[in-house]
Enzyme design. Structure first.
Site, PDB file in Angstrom:
ATOM      1  N   ARG A  76       0.702  -1.044  -0.510  1.00  0.00           N
ATOM      2  CA  ARG A  76      -0.140  -0.090  -0.400  1.00  0.00           C
ATOM      3  C   ARG A  76       0.986   0.922  -0.038  1.00  0.00           C
ATOM      4  NH1 ARG A  76      -3.146  -4.255   0.000  1.00  0.00           N
ATOM      5  NH2 ARG A  76      -2.452  -3.940  -2.074  1.00  0.00           N
ATOM      6  N   CYS A 134     -10.091  -0.565   3.769  1.00  0.00           N
ATOM      7  CA  CYS A 134      -9.460  -0.530   5.431  1.00  0.00           C
ATOM      8  C   CYS A 134      -8.570   0.863   5.700  1.00  0.00           C
ATOM      9  CB  CYS A 134      -8.144  -1.225   4.645  1.00  0.00           C
ATOM     10  SG  CYS A 134      -9.089  -3.235   4.338  1.00  0.00           S
ATOM     11  N   GLU A 166      -3.960   3.631   6.806  1.00  0.00           N
ATOM     12  CA  GLU A 166      -4.024   3.204   5.079  1.00  0.00           C
ATOM     13  C   GLU A 166      -4.808   4.954   4.995  1.00  0.00           C
ATOM     14  OE1 GLU A 166      -4.627  -0.303   3.569  1.00  0.00           O
ATOM     15  OE2 GLU A 166      -5.237   0.097   1.861  1.00  0.00           O
TER      16      GLU A 166
HETATM   17  C1  LIG Z   1     -15.285   0.274  -0.484  1.00  0.00           C
HETATM   18  C2  LIG Z   1     -13.439   0.149  -0.708  1.00  0.00           C
HETATM   19  C3  LIG Z   1     -12.688  -0.730  -1.098  1.00  0.00           C
HETATM   20  C4  LIG Z   1     -11.532  -0.654  -1.578  1.00  0.00           C
HETATM   21  N1  LIG Z   1     -10.764  -1.453  -1.706  1.00  0.00           N
HETATM   22  C5  LIG Z   1      -9.930  -1.692  -1.374  1.00  0.00           C
HETATM   23  C6  LIG Z   1      -8.498  -2.571  -1.715  1.00  0.00           C
HETATM   24  O1  LIG Z   1      -9.082  -3.987  -2.195  1.00  0.00           O
HETATM   25  N2  LIG Z   1      -6.954  -2.336  -1.447  1.00  0.00           N
HETATM   26  C7  LIG Z   1      -6.455  -1.018  -1.856  1.00  0.00           C
HETATM   27  O2  LIG Z   1      -5.557  -1.454  -2.445  1.00  0.00           O
HETATM   28  N3  LIG Z   1      -6.790  -0.132  -1.500  1.00  0.00           N
HETATM   29  C8  LIG Z   1      -8.636  -0.559  -1.728  1.00  0.00           C
HETATM   30  N4  LIG Z   1      -9.601   0.852  -1.051  1.00  0.00           N
HETATM   31  C9  LIG Z   1      -8.949   1.904  -0.688  1.00  0.00           C
HETATM   32  C10 LIG Z   1      -8.473   2.552  -2.334  1.00  0.00           C
HETATM   33  O3  LIG Z   1      -9.800   2.139  -3.447  1.00  0.00           O
HETATM   34  C11 LIG Z   1      -6.973   2.393  -2.682  1.00  0.00           C
HETATM   35  O4  LIG Z   1      -6.098   3.457  -2.068  1.00  0.00           O
HETATM   36  C12 LIG Z   1      -7.343   4.195  -4.053  1.00  0.00           C
HETATM   37  O5  LIG Z   1      -5.777   3.372  -4.907  1.00  0.00           O
HETATM   38  C13 LIG Z   1      -6.987   4.838  -3.940  1.00  0.00           C
HETATM   39  O6  LIG Z   1      -7.063   5.410  -5.433  1.00  0.00           O
HETATM   40  P1  LIG Z   1      -7.971   7.116  -6.163  1.00  0.00           P
HETATM   41  O7  LIG Z   1      -7.918   7.254  -6.879  1.00  0.00           O
HETATM   42  O8  LIG Z   1      -9.375   7.055  -5.062  1.00  0.00           O
HETATM   43  O9  LIG Z   1      -6.869   8.033  -4.708  1.00  0.00           O
HETATM   44  P2  LIG Z   1      -7.324   9.409  -3.813  1.00  0.00           P
HETATM   45  O10 LIG Z   1      -8.021   8.624  -2.557  1.00  0.00           O
HETATM   46  O11 LIG Z   1      -8.025  10.273  -4.206  1.00  0.00           O
HETATM   47  O12 LIG Z   1      -5.637   9.256  -3.182  1.00  0.00           O
HETATM   48  C14 LIG Z   1      -5.307   8.288  -2.265  1.00  0.00           C
HETATM   49  C15 LIG Z   1      -3.481   8.930  -2.765  1.00  0.00           C
HETATM   50  O13 LIG Z   1      -3.041   8.390  -3.784  1.00  0.00           O
HETATM   51  C16 LIG Z   1      -2.413  10.746  -4.299  1.00  0.00           C
HETATM   52  N5  LIG Z   1      -2.813  10.378  -5.619  1.00  0.00           N
HETATM   53  C17 LIG Z   1      -3.895  10.161  -6.780  1.00  0.00           C
HETATM   54  N6  LIG Z   1      -4.287  10.447  -7.539  1.00  0.00           N
HETATM   55  C18 LIG Z   1      -2.685  10.588  -7.580  1.00  0.00           C
HETATM   56  C19 LIG Z   1      -1.324  10.995  -9.171  1.00  0.00           C
HETATM   57  N7  LIG Z   1      -2.658  10.992 -10.561  1.00  0.00           N
HETATM   58  N8  LIG Z   1      -0.525  10.787  -8.704  1.00  0.00           N
HETATM   59  C20 LIG Z   1      -0.499  10.829  -7.226  1.00  0.00           C
HETATM   60  N9  LIG Z   1      -0.646  10.487  -6.102  1.00  0.00           N
HETATM   61  C21 LIG Z   1      -1.654  10.557  -6.014  1.00  0.00           C
HETATM   62  C22 LIG Z   1      -3.738  11.160  -3.347  1.00  0.00           C
HETATM   63  O14 LIG Z   1      -2.990  12.351  -2.914  1.00  0.00           O
HETATM   64  C23 LIG Z   1      -3.453  10.294  -1.694  1.00  0.00           C
HETATM   65  O15 LIG Z   1      -2.299  11.017  -1.235  1.00  0.00           O
HETATM   66  C24 LIG Z   1     -10.861   0.908  -1.165  1.00  0.00           C
HETATM   67  C25 LIG Z   1     -11.434   1.525  -0.894  1.00  0.00           C
HETATM   68  C26 LIG Z   1     -13.016   2.047  -0.627  1.00  0.00           C
HETATM   69  C27 LIG Z   1     -13.245   3.212  -0.771  1.00  0.00           C
END
Ligand SMILES: Cc1cc2nc3c(=O)[nH]c(=O)nc-3n(C[C@H](O)[C@H](O)[C@H](O)COP(=O)(O)OP(=O)(O)OC[C@H]3O[C@@H](n4cnc5c(N)ncnc54)[C@H](O)[C@@H]3O)c2cc1C
Length: 292
Positions: free
Chosen positions: A170, A218, A288
């Site tokens: 992660r 999580c 996380e």
């Molecule tokens: C219902 C649910 C289920 C989930 N299940 C999982 C799972 O099974 N496994 C898992 O790993 N995660 C899971 N997650 C968490 C989430 O989906 C992941 O962490 C995902 O990678 C977040 O992506 P995001 O685009 O929404 O990032 P954001 O939430 O918008 O940002 C997260 C981080 O990434 C950074 N970021 C965003 N875009 C960029 C970019 N272009 N370049 C650099 N940094 C960037 C942000 O600044 C921040 O630091 C879950 C979340 C939910 C709500």
């Protein structure tokens, strides 16, 4: 004069952030910037660095909780076509950092390209999936990455190999770089079988996690060799409430929120969980979920 003078792309002021996150709660951003391409983003980052403006980049907001007070700086969103495009070539795909991960997975299923099925039902942008190395027991995003393009703090544009990214559990090793593009290598397979696996992983995830509810996934990382969810459950916290926030009865490592919840409810409940797990197991849970 404003710090973004001369920057030609769209910038909003006092922009609501909550609706841009999976939790759908939290305050506003002082500025919300929509760069049109990597060069524009690079110019924005130079200006931000020169003026010392606090900044964040937001993907789908699926790992972020925005405080009720909001964010006193600029939030960058990669929603321009240059950041959401996908170009397939044989078994590879070049995809923008702002593209939706599930759209990418489905496009791969349609083309009979295997490798991303294990990420079914993970809400993410491609950039957010790289930054978090999103995944689980069926694989991680970084497994299929060949190279990425980033804009660094300060505005430099760089192309990096998979090894340079430093994928971990992660996390990654690139600090605050912004992912603008990713090249991935997949494996040719029968589209029916790829889609079948994708649907099966989706079903398994829905059966064990509150996928349709407001959350940030999580809340805590698994400590080495242990499950944070099991510890929270064994500490008797499943179903625990604080205002509009609740430890999910389905999966104890999720804090879900009702429509009237405040970010402060989620934060108070997360603190209670951390305290109880420390008291019961002597383990300090690492968060996380990001709090802005
Ligand atoms: C219902 C649910 C289920 C989930 N299940 C999982 C799972 O099974 N496994 C898992 O790993 N995660 C899971 N997650 C968490 C989430 O989906 C992941 O962490 C995902 O990678 C977040 O992506 P995001 O685009 O929404 O990032 P954001 O939430 O918008 O940002 C997260 C981080 O990434 C950074 N970021 C965003 N875009 C960029 C970019 N272009 N370049 C650099 N940094 C960037 C942000 O600044 C921040 O630091 C879950 C979340 C939910 C709500």
């Amino acid at each position: 004069m404003s710090w973004w003078r001369g920057w030609r792309d769209r910038i909003e002021t006092d922009a609501p952030l909550g609706a841009r996150t999976w939790y759908r709660i939290g305050g506003r951003a002082k500025w919300l910037a929509h760069p049109s391409d990597a060069e524009s983003l690079s110019r924005l980052m130079s200006a931000v660095a020169a003026e010392g403006v606090p900044w964040r980049v937001l993907g789908r907001g699926a790992n972020v909780l925005v405080r009720d007070e909001g964010f006193d700086g600029v939030v960058i969103v990669l929603d321009a076509p240059a950041f959401t495009k996908m170009t397939f070539e044989d078994v590879s795909v070049c995809v923008g950092g702002g593209a939706d991960l599930m759209k990418l997975c489905k496009a791969c299923c349609d083309r009979g390209l295997s490798g991303l099925e294990g990420l079914a039902a993970i809400p993410a942008s491609v950039g957010g999936a790289v930054r978090m190395n999103a995944g689980g027991r069926y694989g991680e995003f970084g497994d299929r990455v060949r190279s990425i393009s980033v804009v660094e703090t300060g505005g430099a544009l760089r192309d990096l190999s998979r090894e340079d990214v430093g994928f971990g559990y992660r996390t990654w090793g690139l600090g605050r770089a912004i992912v603008t593009e990713v090249v991935m290598d997949l494996v040719r397979d029968d589209p029916v079988r790829v889609r079948g696996r994708f649907k099966e992983y989706w079903r398994l995830k829905r059966a064990t996690q509150p996928v349709g509810e407001r959350s940030a996934g999580c809340v805590f990382k698994n400590p080495p060799g242990a499950s944070a969810g099991r510890m929270i459950d064994e500490a008797g916290l499943k179903g625990e409430r604080c205002g509009g926030a609740q430890v999910s009865p389905r999966h104890a490592n999720f804090i879900v929120a009702s429509a009237d919840a405040r970010a402060s409810d989620v934060l108070a409940l997360a603190q209670r969980v951390r305290d109880r797990v420390r008291e019961r197991f002597g383990v300090e849970l690492e968060q996380e979920m990001e709090v802005w």
